[in-house]
Design a protein around this motif. Structure first.
Motif, PDB file in Angstrom:
ATOM      1  N   ILE A 173       0.877  -1.169   0.000  1.00 14.27           N
ATOM      2  CA  ILE A 173       0.000   0.000   0.000  1.00 14.27           C
ATOM      3  C   ILE A 173       0.912   1.215   0.000  1.00 14.27           C
ATOM      4  O   ILE A 173       1.870   1.292   0.773  1.00 14.27           O
ATOM      5  N   GLY A 174       0.618   2.143  -0.905  1.00 13.47           N
ATOM      6  CA  GLY A 174       1.448   3.331  -1.013  1.00 13.47           C
ATOM      7  C   GLY A 174       0.824   4.311  -1.978  1.00 13.47           C
ATOM      8  O   GLY A 174      -0.361   4.234  -2.278  1.00 13.47           O
ATOM      9  N   TYR A 175       1.647   5.222  -2.463  1.00 15.32           N
ATOM     10  CA  TYR A 175       1.144   6.201  -3.416  1.00 15.32           C
ATOM     11  C   TYR A 175       2.074   6.277  -4.618  1.00 15.32           C
ATOM     12  O   TYR A 175       3.270   6.007  -4.519  1.00 15.32           O
ATOM     13  N   ILE A 176       1.476   6.628  -5.755  1.00 17.75           N
ATOM     14  CA  ILE A 176       2.226   6.677  -7.002  1.00 17.75           C
ATOM     15  C   ILE A 176       3.085   7.932  -7.039  1.00 17.75           C
ATOM     16  O   ILE A 176       2.583   9.052  -6.940  1.00 17.75           O
ATOM     17  N   GLU A 177       4.381   7.712  -7.176  1.00 16.26           N
ATOM     18  CA  GLU A 177       5.317   8.817  -7.289  1.00 16.26           C
ATOM     19  C   GLU A 177       5.410   9.288  -8.738  1.00 16.26           C
ATOM     20  O   GLU A 177       5.509  10.477  -9.010  1.00 16.26           O
ATOM     21  N   SER A 178       5.377   8.314  -9.663  1.00 18.81           N
ATOM     22  CA  SER A 178       5.388   8.666 -11.086  1.00 18.81           C
ATOM     23  C   SER A 178       4.886   7.494 -11.914  1.00 18.81           C
ATOM     24  O   SER A 178       4.893   6.351 -11.464  1.00 18.81           O
ATOM     25  N   ILE A 179       4.456   7.820 -13.127  1.00 18.21           N
ATOM     26  CA  ILE A 179       3.963   6.809 -14.067  1.00 18.21           C
ATOM     27  C   ILE A 179       5.067   6.590 -15.092  1.00 18.21           C
ATOM     28  O   ILE A 179       5.621   7.548 -15.629  1.00 18.21           O
ATOM     29  N   ILE A 180       5.356   5.326 -15.362  1.00 16.61           N
ATOM     30  CA  ILE A 180       6.403   4.981 -16.318  1.00 16.61           C
ATOM     31  C   ILE A 180       5.718   4.490 -17.587  1.00 16.61           C
ATOM     32  O   ILE A 180       4.732   3.757 -17.536  1.00 16.61           O
TER      33      ILE A 180
END
Length: 110
Positions: free
Chosen positions: A26-33
């Motif tokens: 469980i976490g949060y998206i830092e960036s989309i690749i």
């Protein structure tokens, strides 16, 4: 084949997913690749060694968590702790403002 999930994931979204080793994350998206993956900052995991780290996960293995509606003081305090733990200063200030508004409203009732 890319999941349709990639079109609804955004930077900053809270997600729940499974790592390539089968661990709950469980976490949060830092960036989309672009290759169908996301960089996730891990807040909670079955693997305690990944907590606080940023890992790559396949988009098709993550699900966006619903936005929560904070309704009470305890929830705001928990989220303030989370904002501090993740170093999210903007979120911390937003939550602190909500908490102060709740305090002012409560004081005005008495």
């Amino acid at each position: 084949m890319l999941s349709n999930n990639t079109s609804i994931l955004n930077t900053g979204d809270w997600i729940k997913g499974e790592s390539r080793d089968g661990e709950l994350v469980i976490g949060y998206i830092e960036s989309i690749i672009l290759d169908g993956a996301v960089r996730v900052t891990v807040v909670t995991s079955d693997n305690k060694e990944t907590v606080g780290k940023t890992i790559h996960m396949l988009s098709k293995r993550v699900k966006k968590l619903p936005d929560s509606i904070v309704t009470n003081r305890e929830q705001i305090l928990f989220q303030i702790d989370l904002a501090l733990a993740t170093g999210d200063e903007e979120w911390f200030h937003e939550l602190s403002s909500k908490l102060n508004s709740m305090r002012q409203l409560a004081e005005g009732v008495h």
